[in-house]
Write a protein that holds these residues in place. Structure first.
Motif, PDB file in Angstrom:
ATOM      1  N   THR A 260       0.814  -1.210   0.000  1.00 46.99           N
ATOM      2  CA  THR A 260       0.000   0.000   0.000  1.00 46.99           C
ATOM      3  C   THR A 260       0.857   1.273   0.000  1.00 46.99           C
ATOM      4  N   GLY A 261       1.606   1.510   1.073  1.00 50.92           N
ATOM      5  CA  GLY A 261       2.328   2.778   1.203  1.00 50.92           C
ATOM      6  C   GLY A 261       3.505   2.898   0.255  1.00 50.92           C
ATOM      7  N   GLY A 262       4.312   1.846   0.159  1.00 46.36           N
ATOM      8  CA  GLY A 262       5.486   1.884  -0.712  1.00 46.36           C
ATOM      9  C   GLY A 262       5.057   1.985  -2.164  1.00 46.36           C
ATOM     10  N   TYR A 263       4.097   1.158  -2.543  1.00 49.02           N
ATOM     11  CA  TYR A 263       3.637   1.142  -3.939  1.00 49.02           C
ATOM     12  C   TYR A 263       3.088   2.510  -4.348  1.00 49.02           C
ATOM     13  N   LEU A 264       2.246   3.103  -3.503  1.00 44.00           N
ATOM     14  CA  LEU A 264       1.621   4.373  -3.902  1.00 44.00           C
ATOM     15  C   LEU A 264       2.655   5.507  -3.929  1.00 44.00           C
ATOM     16  N   THR A 265       3.611   5.461  -3.002  1.00 48.56           N
ATOM     17  CA  THR A 265       4.691   6.458  -3.032  1.00 48.56           C
ATOM     18  C   THR A 265       5.435   6.363  -4.361  1.00 48.56           C
ATOM     19  N   TRP A 266       5.719   5.125  -4.770  1.00 45.70           N
ATOM     20  CA  TRP A 266       6.476   4.905  -6.014  1.00 45.70           C
ATOM     21  C   TRP A 266       5.651   5.321  -7.236  1.00 45.70           C
ATOM     22  N   ALA A 267       4.343   4.982  -7.216  1.00 47.73           N
ATOM     23  CA  ALA A 267       3.470   5.343  -8.344  1.00 47.73           C
ATOM     24  C   ALA A 267       3.421   6.863  -8.487  1.00 47.73           C
ATOM     25  N   SER A 268       3.249   7.563  -7.365  1.00 49.66           N
ATOM     26  CA  SER A 268       3.130   9.017  -7.393  1.00 49.66           C
ATOM     27  C   SER A 268       4.460   9.674  -7.774  1.00 49.66           C
TER      28      SER A 268
END
Ligand code: 6R9
Length: 632
Positions: A260-268
């Motif tokens: 959740t947190g790592g993935y969305l940080t990377w996507a953004s």
């Protein structure tokens, strides 16, 4: 009006240096681009995952937090197959629709941690359903529209999905693709292995849809009756967000789990950086949401950054060549992200067609999924981009969550057909076959050192397989499965897979997946699937088949047909081979491994220069294969 890129080579260098010098502080700072319920106090993965003590909700980050500042801005433009059908949703409207869908899912018994399968054509409900799952803490499992019923059944069984969202039909030009019927077939194949209790159906057209009493329901009336407020679940940064199946070199497709947190940080982070995202951009990524590109850059990256995304239901050249250019012109698309296969197909229609459209809104072009050749790069850059747009060739994988090696507009000087340089915090290494790191300008096996926020958490229900596939082949490095060349300035050129994965039009197909499917044909004793260069598709799939002894000519003649039908039924039409060769045997090592290197060369029409064949268990077969290829 053209906007200048946000970054300069100097400012980008500062970013790269900061990520190198103090990655913990760098990523903690970058994580603040998200809205946390509890902000993390640590960043790096030291065993408990990225941003381990942070909590957040992905749909809140993609929707709620934009309501105050840009609630009335367009979040999503949907362009239907017909020119006249366009739907625009503001952030406020998208938020309401996602909440309604979240409530429908909850009312249908979906709980935090459950898996929800999504099998839809290019309609808005796909993105809405993904965000709704994120809102209630369920994991989505998006299934590519082109999967066969068998492929769907395998993935439903493996994921243990409790609910399915599908459509009555999909529109593909004048054709109707029977989504619901395919799903019914999938659900009927091995019901004992499935946990699906409910099937919700989007009505894309007025075509009749068969509904099974007690299990199926039309979605529209449920959504209309649902509240548009839906309490978001508080998720840990390391809780899984979704599961997405991809093919590897061995065995069945595996469910890659993203957090959740790592993935969305990377996507953004990557969406902003590589597409030079700015206020007012209209971002069009042509990928199907069934692939990782459709997750990170159709849905999560653009929405996390408060952008406007465009979804197009139709095909590039329907009803006539130029349709994509028409979409760009009509919606003033600024950022256009597609695949080399699509670029090559459009290029083959000539320069005159795009020349009829006003493409001056474009600022950034992107390519993903397979290596882009020099000719396609140049055409995309010069003819579509008018020579004034940045062209970002972005290398990454389902497993990496987002782009890893890519040009950054304004900051990195382009080199045609090169993915250029690693993004901040990404540390590629090239290894020789023994796993020794290679320095300088060299070609080798591409691995990544250390972790990054977007890295997959695991393989669904099989963490040991995650370790053996990615972390054990070259201990201390993440193994990508790709080969790459690096030049004296550190630029990367991806050369393609070094394992048994075949990349047809950007679709990953495992040779084992094809061979497993064919093992069920009674008249075949064995088979080998390989990829060879293909002008349009990047790679074309070739299958060698060894029939049982003693088959009649009629049986042999029927076999090729059976091979095609079986692959279409077990995997999907996208994996149907270019050519099928019936051969007496497959060249093998003494330990019984198919020698794919030889199979590739022979399929390319080579007749000599095979090196030492004496190590083969059956060297005489090479001449037989050359003869078969020569006759076909
Ligand atoms: C994002 C995506 C991953 C495989 C990857 C590589 C190939 C992707 C590429 C590229 C050369 C690029 N690939 N992008 N090769 N240049 N810009 O495509 O994920 O479907 O998992 O495929 O695609 O071989 O290993 P996925």
């Amino acid at each position: 009006m053209l906007l200048s890129p946000r970054l300069t080579p100097e400012t980008y260098k500062c970013l790269i240096d900061a990520a190198r010098q103090d990655p913990e502080a760098f990523w903690l700072r970058e994580s603040r681009r998200l809205q946390w319920m509890n902000a993390p106090t640590s960043a790096m993965d030291t065993g408990s995952g990225w941003f381990a003590d942070g909590t957040l909700n992905v749909s809140v980050n993609c929707l709620d937090r934009h309501l105050e500042t840009r609630g009335d801005h367009t979040a999503l433009i949907w362009q239907g197959e017909d020119t006249g059908s366009v739907l625009r949703l503001t952030y406020r409207e998208l938020h309401a629709r996602v909440c309604a869908m979240g409530n429908v899912l909850r009312d249908s018994g979906v709980k935090r941690g459950d898996r929800v399968a999504i099998h839809l054509p290019g309609v808005v409900e796909g993105v809405i359903a993904m965000l709704a799952c994120a809102r209630i803490g369920a994991m989505h499992v998006v299934l590519f529209g082109g999967f066969s019923a068998e492929a769907i059944a395998d993935r439903l069984a493996d994921s243990g999905a409790v609910l399915v969202i599908t459509a009555n039909v999909g529109r593909r030009g004048a054709k109707r693709i029977p989504f619901k019927t395919t799903m019914d077939t999938a659900l009927g194949l091995r019901p004992e292995a499935l946990a699906v209790r409910r099937v919700l159906v989007v009505e894309v057209t007025w075509d009749e849809v068969p509904l099974q009493e007690g299990r199926d329901a039309l979605l529209t009336p449920l959504l209309a009756a649902a509240s548009t407020e839906c309490e978001p679940e508080v998720m840990k940064a390391t809780d899984p967000l979704f599961l997405l199946y991809t093919s590897g070199s061995t065995g069945k497709p595996k469910g890659i789990v993203h957090g959740t947190g790592g993935y969305l940080t990377w996507a953004s982070f990557t969406h902003e950086l590589i597409f030079d995202h700015q206020q007012g951009d209209v971002f069009w990524c042509t990928a199907d949401i069934g692939w990782i590109t459709g997750h990170t850059y159709v849905a999560y990256g653009p929405l996390a950054n408060g952008g406007t995304l465009l979804l197009f239901e139709g095909m590039p050249s329907h009803p006539a060549p130029g349709r994509w250019w028409d979409v760009i012109q009509s919606h003033k698309v600024t950022t256009f992200y597609t695949s080399p296969t699509a670029v090559r197909a459009l290029m083959s229609e000539g320069d005159e067609i795009p020349g009829r459209y006003n493409l001056s809104s474009l600022r950034v072009l992107g390519s993903v999924g397979e290596p882009i050749n020099h000719e396609a790069w140049t055409w995309f850059h010069d003819v579509i981009g008018g020579g004034r747009c940045a062209l970002v060739d972005t290398w990454w994988q389902t497993e990496t969550g987002g782009a890893m090696i890519s040009l950054v507009p304004g900051a990195v000087a382009p080199r045609p057909a090169s993915a250029t340089l690693p993004l901040p915090g990404v540390n590629p290494v090239l290894l020789d076959e023994k796993g020794q790191p290679l320095d300088g300008a060299v070609e080798g096996i591409l691995c990544i050192d250390g972790s990054w926020p977007g890295r997959a958490l695991s393989i669904w229900k099989d963490d040991a397989l995650f370790q053996t596939t990615y972390l054990k082949p070259y201990p201390g490095h993440y193994f990508t499965g790709d080969g790459a060349r690096r030049d004296a300035d550190g630029y990367y050129w991806i050369t393609g897979r070094v394992d048994d994965v075949i990349n047809v039009s950007g679709h990953r197909i495992g040779s084992a997946e094809i061979e497993d499917a064919l093992s069920e044909i009674h008249d075949i004793s064995e088979s080998a699937a390989i990829g060879i260069p293909h002008d349009l598709k990047g790679q074309g799939l070739i299958v060698y088949v060894v029939p049982h002894h003693g088959l009649s000519d009629t049986q042999l003649a029927a076999l090729k047909d059976a091979v095609i039908k079986t692959i279409a039924a077990k995997v999907g039409r996208y994996a149907v081979p270019e050519r099928v060769y019936l051969v007496p045997d497959i060249p093998k090592t003494r330990s019984g491994k198919s020698v794919r290197r030889l199979l590739r060369k022979i399929a390319c029409g080579e007749t000599e220069g095979f090196g030492d064949l004496s190590t083969l268990a059956n060297p005489a077969i090479v001449a037989d294969l050359i003869a078969v290829i020569g006759r076909n």
